[in-house]
Write a protein that holds these residues in place. Structure first.
Motif, PDB file in Angstrom:
ATOM      1  N   GLY A  46      -0.926  -2.783  -6.982  1.00  8.17           N
ATOM      2  CA  GLY A  46      -1.181  -1.351  -6.804  1.00  8.17           C
ATOM      3  C   GLY A  46      -0.174  -0.507  -7.569  1.00  8.17           C
ATOM      4  O   GLY A  46      -0.531   0.447  -8.265  1.00  8.17           O
ATOM      5  N   GLU A  93       0.832  -1.207   0.000  1.00  6.36           N
ATOM      6  CA  GLU A  93       0.000   0.000   0.000  1.00  6.36           C
ATOM      7  C   GLU A  93       0.873   1.267   0.000  1.00  6.36           C
ATOM      8  O   GLU A  93       0.604   2.228  -0.729  1.00  6.36           O
ATOM      9  CB  GLU A  93      -0.919  -0.039   1.234  1.00  6.36           C
ATOM     10  N   ALA A 126       2.444   1.653  -3.560  1.00  6.20           N
ATOM     11  CA  ALA A 126       1.541   2.184  -4.588  1.00  6.20           C
ATOM     12  C   ALA A 126       1.367   3.691  -4.419  1.00  6.20           C
ATOM     13  O   ALA A 126       1.419   4.463  -5.379  1.00  6.20           O
ATOM     14  CB  ALA A 126       0.193   1.478  -4.503  1.00  6.20           C
ATOM     15  N   ARG A 127       1.171   4.111  -3.171  1.00  3.45           N
ATOM     16  CA  ARG A 127       0.974   5.528  -2.897  1.00  3.45           C
ATOM     17  C   ARG A 127       2.219   6.339  -3.267  1.00  3.45           C
ATOM     18  O   ARG A 127       2.127   7.398  -3.889  1.00  3.45           O
ATOM     19  CB  ARG A 127       0.658   5.713  -1.417  1.00  3.45           C
TER      20      ARG A 127
END
Ligand code: KG4
Ligand code: ZN
Length: 378
Positions: free
Chosen positions: A110, A69, A72-73
């Motif tokens: 992601g 996560e 991906a960010r």
């Protein structure tokens, strides 16, 4: 941290123009955000015009591994700026491009989506062909960029998630001869580094520590020695290192050096034996005797030396990308884009990112089925 991947010194920079084939490459499959501009000149020579890699190392360091996560960010936050910087450094504009290539798999979904959707937007807005690149093929084709080497050859892919031998009889056609039955080689390096407190990613740290260690102090196993099938297994070796480390805890610095050196020697010996098995299998096909090693672990000098010696003994030519282009970068994705684009293979705008995408499946899901898409059809 923005850094430029090494490797540009291998190429003469030429003036931008509309000759040859110029592609923007985007790489976001794991924890490196990367953008690059690569061109194939009319004489076939590859030129890296820019190659920018932003490592997410500091984002993931507190967790001891990549957090999907967060990855991906972090890709989403910097990718547009990296693309702009790669164009500026290459001194080209979107209108100078012949195509846009992005890693579509395998990797963390992601991150893949961030890169692929961005590439689709660029393709749509600038009316460019899109090339959805298999990350492993990007690694595999890098020797074409640095040495103008084309198949056929035997390929050894060694990265954080993959350790496999492939017969590459033709461009874009990868037939798996053998692979790991448990951990990948890079994964074993990373786990050994973690258990010894050397941080992440572990491969370069283990290699650095091994340089001051005694490779004969610990007699670690050489898994699958003598087996006919060119497969790998590194889980037992990793466990043996753990047991030796626990038995001697608390470890002195020299212990850590010796553990790293002994582990690296066992890993290199194992690859030696496994490459001999691969030579026997590949050799039976009568294809030219050439070994290409690619992927992040191909930067390891002990491994390269072992492979050079095995190649010399078996009459194989040895090829590897320069160490600075072994790790994840976007130049390799752009170059794979150039190769596919020039061969007439592009992808539709609804092409999907694939977390799992074995390179040996490209021949069926790639060139044989991919339709040729005209830029004007977008
Ligand atoms: O190809 P890559 O950059 O990313 C993947 O596609 O997985 O490979 C990363 C892997 C990591 O496991 C890293 O520890 C390993 O390559 N690696 C090395 C070295 N440099 C990177 N392993 C051993 N020695 C090195 N010098
Ligand atoms: Zn990789």
């Amino acid at each position: 941290m923005q850094q430029r991947a090494a490797g540009r010194e291998y190429f003469m920079r030429s003036e931008p123009g509309k000759t040859g084939c110029t592609v923007l490459g985007i790489e976001t499959s794991c924890d490196e955000t990367a953008a690059a501009i690569v061109r194939r000149e009319l004489d076939g020579k590859g030129v890296i015009l820019s190659n920018i890699v932003r490592s997410q190392f500091t984002d993931h360091e507190p967790y001891g591994g990549v957090v999907p996560e967060i990855a991906a960010r972090a890709h989403a936050e910097v990718l547009d700026r990296l693309i702009k910087a790669s164009l500026e450094e290459a001194r080209v504009n979107f209108r100078d491009l012949d195509g846009v290539a992005a890693t579509a798999g395998p990797g963390l979904i992601g991150g893949l989506l961030v890169g692929l959707v961005t590439a689709k937007a660029v393709a749509l807005v600038h009316n460019l062909p899109l090339i959805a690149v298999n990350h492993l093929e990007g690694h595999a084709l890098t020797v074409g960029l640095t040495e103008a080497l084309a198949p056929p050859y035997l390929l050894l892919l060694v990265s954080g998630g993959h350790s496999e031998f492939l017969k590459v009889a033709r461009p874009f056609d990868y037939q798996k001869l053998g692979g790991t039955i448990d951990d990948a080689l890079g994964e074993a390096f990373d786990k050994v580094a973690k258990m010894l407190g050397l941080g992440f990613p572990g491969g370069p740290a283990v290699e650095r520590f091994a340089a001051k260690g005694d490779p004969r102090r610990f007699a670690f196993p050489r898994p699958l020695l003598g087996r006919d099938a060119p497969d790998f297994s590194f889980s037992g070796l990793k466990t043996a290192v753990r047991q030796a480390a626990l038995a001697r805890a608390p470890l002195a610095t020299q212990d850590v050096h010796d553990l790293c050196a002994s582990f690296q020697a066992a890993a290199a010996d194992t690859v030696r034996d496994r490459v001999r098995a691969a030579f026997r299998l590949y050799g039976a096909s009568g294809l030219p005797k050439r070994l290409v090693v690619a992927g992040g672990v191909a930067a390891n000098m002990a491994l390269r030396r072992a492979l050079v010696e095995e190649c010399a003994a078996a009459g194989y030519a040895f090829h590897a990308p320069p160490p600075g282009l072994c790790g994840d970068n976007a130049a390799m994705i752009a170059w794979a884009g150039v190769c596919r684009l020039e061969a007439g293979y592009t992808d539709p705008l609804d092409v999907r990112a694939r977390a799992r995408w074995p390179i040996s499946e490209i021949a069926v899901s790639g060139p044989l089925e991919v339709k040729r898409h005209l830029t004007t059809a977008l």
